[in-house]
Design a protein around this motif. Structure first.
Motif, PDB file in Angstrom:
ATOM      1  N   ILE A   7      -1.441   8.135   0.111  1.00  0.00           N
ATOM      2  CA  ILE A   7      -0.915   7.195  -0.876  1.00  0.00           C
ATOM      3  C   ILE A   7      -0.183   6.042  -0.183  1.00  0.00           C
ATOM      4  O   ILE A   7       0.208   6.141   0.980  1.00  0.00           O
ATOM      5  CB  ILE A   7       0.037   7.880  -1.872  1.00  0.00           C
ATOM      6  N   LYS A   8      -0.014   4.961  -0.912  1.00  0.00           N
ATOM      7  CA  LYS A   8       0.710   3.782  -0.442  1.00  0.00           C
ATOM      8  C   LYS A   8       2.193   4.119  -0.337  1.00  0.00           C
ATOM      9  O   LYS A   8       2.761   4.778  -1.207  1.00  0.00           O
ATOM     10  CB  LYS A   8       0.492   2.640  -1.442  1.00  0.00           C
ATOM     11  N   GLY A  14       0.646   6.721   3.781  1.00  0.00           N
ATOM     12  CA  GLY A  14       1.132   7.996   4.277  1.00  0.00           C
ATOM     13  C   GLY A  14       0.233   9.149   3.894  1.00  0.00           C
ATOM     14  O   GLY A  14      -0.401   9.134   2.832  1.00  0.00           O
ATOM     15  N   LEU A  15       0.159  10.151   4.769  1.00  0.00           N
ATOM     16  CA  LEU A  15      -0.557  11.403   4.512  1.00  0.00           C
ATOM     17  C   LEU A  15       0.495  12.442   4.161  1.00  0.00           C
ATOM     18  O   LEU A  15       1.393  12.720   4.968  1.00  0.00           O
ATOM     19  CB  LEU A  15      -1.335  11.850   5.748  1.00  0.00           C
ATOM     20  N   PHE A  16       0.403  12.996   2.950  1.00  0.00           N
ATOM     21  CA  PHE A  16       1.372  13.959   2.464  1.00  0.00           C
ATOM     22  C   PHE A  16       0.691  15.266   2.118  1.00  0.00           C
ATOM     23  O   PHE A  16      -0.405  15.258   1.553  1.00  0.00           O
ATOM     24  CB  PHE A  16       2.051  13.444   1.180  1.00  0.00           C
ATOM     25  N   ALA A  27       0.641   5.018   8.687  1.00  0.00           N
ATOM     26  CA  ALA A  27      -0.035   3.914   9.357  1.00  0.00           C
ATOM     27  C   ALA A  27       0.091   2.675   8.481  1.00  0.00           C
ATOM     28  O   ALA A  27       0.346   2.774   7.277  1.00  0.00           O
ATOM     29  CB  ALA A  27      -1.500   4.249   9.608  1.00  0.00           C
ATOM     30  N   SER A  28      -0.130   1.516   9.083  1.00  0.00           N
ATOM     31  CA  SER A  28       0.008   0.273   8.327  1.00  0.00           C
ATOM     32  C   SER A  28      -1.188   0.005   7.422  1.00  0.00           C
ATOM     33  O   SER A  28      -1.066  -0.720   6.438  1.00  0.00           O
ATOM     34  CB  SER A  28       0.219  -0.907   9.281  1.00  0.00           C
ATOM     35  N   THR A  29      -2.354   0.599   7.740  1.00  0.00           N
ATOM     36  CA  THR A  29      -3.551   0.419   6.909  1.00  0.00           C
ATOM     37  C   THR A  29      -4.094   1.774   6.472  1.00  0.00           C
ATOM     38  O   THR A  29      -3.867   2.787   7.130  1.00  0.00           O
ATOM     39  CB  THR A  29      -4.667  -0.326   7.678  1.00  0.00           C
ATOM     40  N   GLU A  53      -4.207   1.503  -3.924  1.00  0.00           N
ATOM     41  CA  GLU A  53      -2.892   0.913  -3.714  1.00  0.00           C
ATOM     42  C   GLU A  53      -2.001   1.041  -4.955  1.00  0.00           C
ATOM     43  O   GLU A  53      -0.792   1.199  -4.851  1.00  0.00           O
ATOM     44  CB  GLU A  53      -3.051  -0.557  -3.337  1.00  0.00           C
ATOM     45  N   ASN A  54      -2.607   1.012  -6.147  1.00  0.00           N
ATOM     46  CA  ASN A  54      -1.825   1.103  -7.382  1.00  0.00           C
ATOM     47  C   ASN A  54      -1.554   2.546  -7.794  1.00  0.00           C
ATOM     48  O   ASN A  54      -0.966   2.797  -8.837  1.00  0.00           O
ATOM     49  CB  ASN A  54      -2.507   0.353  -8.519  1.00  0.00           C
TER      50      ASN A  54
END
Length: 62
Positions: A7-8, A14-16, A27-29, A53-54
């Motif tokens: 998710i953004k 991020g990986l959660f 990461a940034s992308t 992104e939303n």
């Protein structure tokens, strides 16, 4: 099987692990995060839900 989500975040992506608020990787992308997640999840039975992104659901990867 472990479940994860991409998710953004405030700093990028991020990986959660499902139910967690602390990211396992950032990461940034989104592409960079997916590439970073591969070695972290290699050899593990897991599913990854990738979000837009939303916040809407984009796809599910295994």
């Amino acid at each position: 099987m472990n479940s994860y989500k991409i998710i953004k975040t405030k700093i990028g992506w991020g990986l959660f692990r499902s139910g967690s608020v602390k990211p396992l990787a950032e990461a940034s992308t989104k592409k960079g995060l997916v590439e970073a997640a591969v070695p972290l999840l290699a050899g593990k039975a897991s599913s990854v839900k990738v979000h837009n992104e939303n916040g809407t659901f984009q796809e599910l990867r295994f």
